[in-house]
Design a protein around this motif. Structure first.
Motif, mmCIF file in Angstrom:
data_model
loop_
_atom_site.group_PDB
_atom_site.id
_atom_site.type_symbol
_atom_site.label_atom_id
_atom_site.label_comp_id
_atom_site.label_asym_id
_atom_site.label_seq_id
_atom_site.Cartn_x
_atom_site.Cartn_y
_atom_site.Cartn_z
ATOM 1 N N THR A 67 0.831 -1.193 0.000
ATOM 2 C CA THR A 67 0.000 0.000 0.000
ATOM 3 C C THR A 67 0.872 1.252 0.000
ATOM 4 O OG1 THR A 67 -0.102 0.281 2.396
ATOM 5 C CG2 THR A 67 -1.707 -1.250 1.401
ATOM 6 N N LYS A 68 0.210 2.402 0.019
ATOM 7 C CA LYS A 68 0.922 3.682 0.073
ATOM 8 C C LYS A 68 1.805 3.806 1.306
ATOM 9 C CE LYS A 68 -3.337 5.621 1.803
ATOM 10 N NZ LYS A 68 -4.523 6.332 1.359
ATOM 11 N N ASN A 69 1.535 3.019 2.349
ATOM 12 C CA ASN A 69 2.381 3.046 3.544
ATOM 13 C C ASN A 69 3.769 2.473 3.289
ATOM 14 O OD1 ASN A 69 0.449 4.268 5.189
ATOM 15 N ND2 ASN A 69 -0.551 2.309 5.529
ATOM 16 N N ASN A 70 3.965 1.839 2.134
ATOM 17 C CA ASN A 70 5.272 1.304 1.757
ATOM 18 C C ASN A 70 6.080 2.281 0.917
ATOM 19 O OD1 ASN A 70 3.325 -1.155 2.054
ATOM 20 N ND2 ASN A 70 5.382 -1.980 2.313
ATOM 21 N N LEU A 71 5.500 3.435 0.579
ATOM 22 C CA LEU A 71 6.235 4.404 -0.229
ATOM 23 C C LEU A 71 7.445 4.917 0.536
ATOM 24 C CD1 LEU A 71 3.249 6.432 -1.693
ATOM 25 C CD2 LEU A 71 4.789 4.902 -2.961
ATOM 26 N N ALA A 72 8.596 4.913 -0.123
ATOM 27 C CA ALA A 72 9.828 5.417 0.474
ATOM 28 C C ALA A 72 10.220 6.760 -0.130
ATOM 29 C CB ALA A 72 10.958 4.412 0.270
ATOM 30 N N TYR A 73 9.920 6.963 -1.417
ATOM 31 C CA TYR A 73 10.274 8.193 -2.118
ATOM 32 C C TYR A 73 9.229 8.458 -3.192
ATOM 33 C CZ TYR A 73 12.800 11.612 -4.902
ATOM 34 O OH TYR A 73 13.155 12.753 -5.575
ATOM 35 N N GLU A 94 -3.455 14.490 2.082
ATOM 36 C CA GLU A 94 -4.741 13.814 2.311
ATOM 37 C C GLU A 94 -4.647 12.345 1.913
ATOM 38 O OE1 GLU A 94 -8.846 13.746 -0.157
ATOM 39 O OE2 GLU A 94 -8.202 15.740 0.490
ATOM 40 N N TYR A 95 -4.026 12.080 0.771
ATOM 41 C CA TYR A 95 -3.837 10.713 0.272
ATOM 42 C C TYR A 95 -3.027 9.872 1.263
ATOM 43 C CZ TYR A 95 -1.391 7.153 -2.539
ATOM 44 O OH TYR A 95 -0.818 5.989 -3.005
ATOM 45 N N LEU A 96 -1.966 10.450 1.802
ATOM 46 C CA LEU A 96 -1.089 9.695 2.709
ATOM 47 C C LEU A 96 -1.716 9.459 4.075
ATOM 48 C CD1 LEU A 96 2.401 11.278 2.048
ATOM 49 C CD2 LEU A 96 1.635 8.989 1.384
ATOM 50 N N GLY A 97 -2.511 10.395 4.550
ATOM 51 C CA GLY A 97 -3.031 10.297 5.907
ATOM 52 C C GLY A 97 -2.082 10.961 6.886
ATOM 53 N N GLU A 98 -2.320 10.741 8.156
ATOM 54 C CA GLU A 98 -1.613 11.469 9.212
ATOM 55 C C GLU A 98 -0.195 10.991 9.512
ATOM 56 O OE1 GLU A 98 -2.674 14.141 11.090
ATOM 57 O OE2 GLU A 98 -4.326 14.255 9.652
ATOM 58 N N HIS A 99 0.100 9.712 9.297
ATOM 59 C CA HIS A 99 1.308 9.150 9.898
ATOM 60 C C HIS A 99 2.463 8.863 8.951
ATOM 61 C CE1 HIS A 99 -0.998 8.979 13.536
ATOM 62 N NE2 HIS A 99 -1.938 8.306 12.899
ATOM 63 N N HIS A 100 2.199 8.608 7.697
ATOM 64 C CA HIS A 100 3.275 8.210 6.791
ATOM 65 C C HIS A 100 3.777 9.414 6.008
ATOM 66 C CE1 HIS A 100 5.757 5.647 4.402
ATOM 67 N NE2 HIS A 100 5.162 6.001 3.289
ATOM 68 N N ARG A 101 5.078 9.610 6.003
ATOM 69 C CA ARG A 101 5.698 10.709 5.271
ATOM 70 C C ARG A 101 6.957 10.206 4.561
ATOM 71 N NH1 ARG A 101 1.397 12.608 5.770
ATOM 72 N NH2 ARG A 101 0.808 14.532 6.805
ATOM 73 N N PRO A 102 6.818 9.778 3.304
ATOM 74 C CA PRO A 102 8.007 9.356 2.563
ATOM 75 C C PRO A 102 8.867 10.562 2.182
ATOM 76 C CG PRO A 102 6.109 9.381 1.115
ATOM 77 C CD PRO A 102 5.604 9.689 2.501
ATOM 78 N N ALA A 103 10.070 10.316 1.756
ATOM 79 C CA ALA A 103 10.905 11.369 1.182
ATOM 80 C C ALA A 103 10.322 11.719 -0.184
ATOM 81 C CB ALA A 103 12.345 10.874 1.035
ATOM 82 N N GLY A 104 10.687 12.881 -0.713
ATOM 83 C CA GLY A 104 10.145 13.222 -2.018
ATOM 84 C C GLY A 104 10.608 14.557 -2.542
#
Length: 128
Positions: A67-73, A94-104
């Motif tokens: 899922t999107k929670n696996n995004l790293a970059y 909004e797409y990611l939600g509150e907790h996941h923040r990949p690099a980008g």
């Protein structure tokens, strides 16, 4: 030995896979605003294009069981970054939600593959 898996939606053949996983890392080709039959969606509308592009990103991730929670970059390309950057960032958060923040990165470009295309998103994710 490298364990390789690819995914291609077979809507068109540009010589690349939509996703390429090797040894736990998934490389996702640039996604854009097209529907399930390959028709462009949302000409002139950055919100519609961004939402559809993120849905397409989700579809590629799901083909690898993640899922999107696996995004790293994540790399976001915008044809008008100054005008659309803030809105796209809010839609992405909004797409990611509150907790996941990949690099980008958010990158302004002169144009993308299709004349009406305003946004493209490519990504790297972990699968293990």
């Amino acid at each position: 030995m490298n364990a390789v898996q690819t995914y291609n939606h077979n809507l068109w053949d540009h010589g690349i896979s939509q996703g390429y996983r090797v040894n736990g890392t998934l490389y996702i080709s640039g996604q854009f605003s097209h529907n399930a039959v390959g028709e462009f969606v949302g000409a002139g509308n950055i919100e519609t294009q961004t939402r559809q592009t993120l849905e397409n990103l989700d579809h590629v991730l799901s083909q690898f069981g993640i899922t999107k929670n696996n995004l790293a970059y994540v790399e976001v390309y915008l044809t008008n970054a100054q005008e659309h950057g803030g809105q796209v960032i809010e839609l992405f958060k909004e797409y990611l939600g509150e907790h996941h923040r990949p690099a980008g990165s958010l990158i302004g470009v002169t144009y993308l593959a299709y004349p009406e295309q305003l946004v493209e998103i490519r990504a790297v994710a972990h699968t293990e």
